[in-house]
Structure formats: C-alpha cells, structure tokens
Design a protein around this motif. Structure first.
Motif, mmCIF file in Angstrom:
data_model
loop_
_atom_site.group_PDB
_atom_site.id
_atom_site.type_symbol
_atom_site.label_atom_id
_atom_site.label_comp_id
_atom_site.label_asym_id
_atom_site.label_seq_id
_atom_site.Cartn_x
_atom_site.Cartn_y
_atom_site.Cartn_z
ATOM 1 N N ASN A 175 6.255 57.295 -4.908
ATOM 2 C CA ASN A 175 5.984 55.863 -4.973
ATOM 3 C C ASN A 175 4.551 55.578 -4.545
ATOM 4 O O ASN A 175 3.871 54.768 -5.165
ATOM 5 N N ASP A 176 4.063 56.243 -3.496
ATOM 6 C CA ASP A 176 2.684 56.064 -3.051
ATOM 7 C C ASP A 176 1.713 56.507 -4.133
ATOM 8 O O ASP A 176 0.695 55.860 -4.358
ATOM 9 N N MET A 177 2.013 57.614 -4.804
ATOM 10 C CA MET A 177 1.153 58.098 -5.879
ATOM 11 C C MET A 177 1.115 57.079 -7.017
ATOM 12 O O MET A 177 0.072 56.826 -7.584
ATOM 13 N N SER A 178 2.245 56.491 -7.308
ATOM 14 C CA SER A 178 2.305 55.499 -8.362
ATOM 15 C C SER A 178 1.459 54.282 -7.994
ATOM 16 O O SER A 178 0.731 53.759 -8.824
ATOM 17 N N LEU A 179 1.552 53.847 -6.753
ATOM 18 C CA LEU A 179 0.756 52.704 -6.305
ATOM 19 C C LEU A 179 -0.727 53.026 -6.357
ATOM 20 O O LEU A 179 -1.534 52.202 -6.783
ATOM 21 N N THR A 180 -1.083 54.233 -5.950
ATOM 22 C CA THR A 180 -2.483 54.653 -5.999
ATOM 23 C C THR A 180 -2.969 54.668 -7.436
ATOM 24 O O THR A 180 -4.061 54.181 -7.737
ATOM 25 N N SER A 181 -2.169 55.195 -8.319
ATOM 26 C CA SER A 181 -2.515 55.250 -9.732
ATOM 27 C C SER A 181 -2.666 53.841 -10.315
ATOM 28 O O SER A 181 -3.597 53.570 -11.068
ATOM 29 N N GLN A 182 -1.757 52.961 -9.958
ATOM 30 C CA GLN A 182 -1.819 51.578 -10.436
ATOM 31 C C GLN A 182 -3.071 50.885 -9.917
ATOM 32 O O GLN A 182 -3.724 50.147 -10.655
ATOM 33 N N LEU A 185 -8.602 40.264 -10.579
ATOM 34 C CA LEU A 185 -9.059 40.199 -9.190
ATOM 35 C C LEU A 185 -7.982 39.603 -8.284
ATOM 36 O O LEU A 185 -7.814 40.041 -7.141
ATOM 37 N N ASN A 186 -7.243 38.633 -8.804
ATOM 38 C CA ASN A 186 -6.132 38.066 -8.031
ATOM 39 C C ASN A 186 -5.056 39.114 -7.776
ATOM 40 O O ASN A 186 -4.502 39.192 -6.669
ATOM 41 N N LEU A 187 -4.750 39.928 -8.779
ATOM 42 C CA LEU A 187 -3.777 41.012 -8.593
ATOM 43 C C LEU A 187 -4.266 41.995 -7.540
ATOM 44 O O LEU A 187 -3.495 42.448 -6.686
ATOM 45 N N HIS A 188 -5.541 42.323 -7.602
ATOM 46 C CA HIS A 188 -6.144 43.245 -6.638
ATOM 47 C C HIS A 188 -6.024 42.664 -5.221
ATOM 48 O O HIS A 188 -5.643 43.364 -4.283
ATOM 49 N N HIS A 189 -6.312 41.400 -5.078
ATOM 50 C CA HIS A 189 -6.209 40.716 -3.788
ATOM 51 C C HIS A 189 -4.764 40.724 -3.280
ATOM 52 O O HIS A 189 -4.505 41.023 -2.113
ATOM 53 N N GLN A 190 -3.821 40.429 -4.171
ATOM 54 C CA GLN A 190 -2.408 40.430 -3.795
ATOM 55 C C GLN A 190 -1.941 41.816 -3.362
ATOM 56 O O GLN A 190 -1.152 41.950 -2.435
ATOM 57 N N PHE A 191 -2.443 42.844 -4.029
ATOM 58 C CA PHE A 191 -2.069 44.217 -3.690
ATOM 59 C C PHE A 191 -2.389 44.504 -2.229
ATOM 60 O O PHE A 191 -1.578 45.043 -1.483
ATOM 61 N N PHE A 192 -3.591 44.125 -1.801
ATOM 62 C CA PHE A 192 -4.014 44.440 -0.442
ATOM 63 C C PHE A 192 -3.380 43.531 0.606
ATOM 64 O O PHE A 192 -3.324 43.908 1.766
ATOM 65 N N HIS A 193 -2.882 42.394 0.203
ATOM 66 C CA HIS A 193 -2.227 41.520 1.157
ATOM 67 C C HIS A 193 -0.712 41.763 1.217
ATOM 68 O O HIS A 193 -0.049 41.228 2.080
ATOM 69 N N SER A 194 -0.212 42.594 0.325
ATOM 70 C CA SER A 194 1.225 42.894 0.343
ATOM 71 C C SER A 194 1.496 44.311 0.846
ATOM 72 O O SER A 194 2.638 44.675 1.062
ATOM 73 N N HIS A 195 0.443 45.117 1.054
ATOM 74 C CA HIS A 195 0.641 46.502 1.518
ATOM 75 C C HIS A 195 -0.068 46.726 2.819
ATOM 76 O O HIS A 195 -1.057 46.487 3.174
#
Length: 66
Positions: free
Chosen positions: A8-15, A56-66
């Motif tokens: 799952n971590d690899m998938s998130l990193t890839s995404q 950019l919004n998706l990128h921002h959400q990624f870092f605020h949800s992990h």
C-alpha cells in the motif's frame, strides 16, 4: 499484514510520483501556451491552469491526509 502495508505504501508513493509528474507537465504546457498565445487569459491557458490547480489541490490533500 505487513506485506499489505508495504504494498500500500508503494502504491501511494507511485501515485504521488505520478501526480508530481502530471503537475510538472501541466506547468510546462501552461508556460509554453502562455508564451505562444502572449496572454495569460487566453482560454487554452486558463483551461490548463484549471487542470493544474486541480492537480495541486490533490497534492495538497495528499499531504494533509497522510
């Protein structure tokens, strides 16, 4: 269970890497179009800018949800 977490971590990193590549590509396209059209308000430039904003919004959400 650890294997699943690692996968799952690899998938998130890839995404995340894919998202970052898309952001870079859209930014380059937007700069080229703005230069070509000699306008930041040309509809084509605005469309790419909106796509970039969404990524950019998706990128921002990624870092605020992990």
């Amino acid at each position: 269970m650890c294997i699943y977490m690692e996968h799952n971590d690899m998938s998130l990193t890839s995404q995340l890497e894919s998202l970052q590549q898309e952001i870079t590509q859209l930014r380059e396209i937007m700069y080229k179009l703005a230069k070509e059209k000699k306008s930041l308000s040309h509809p084509d430039v605005v469309e790419i800018s909106q796509q970039l904003d969404a990524k950019l919004n998706l990128h921002h959400q990624f870092f605020h949800s992990h």
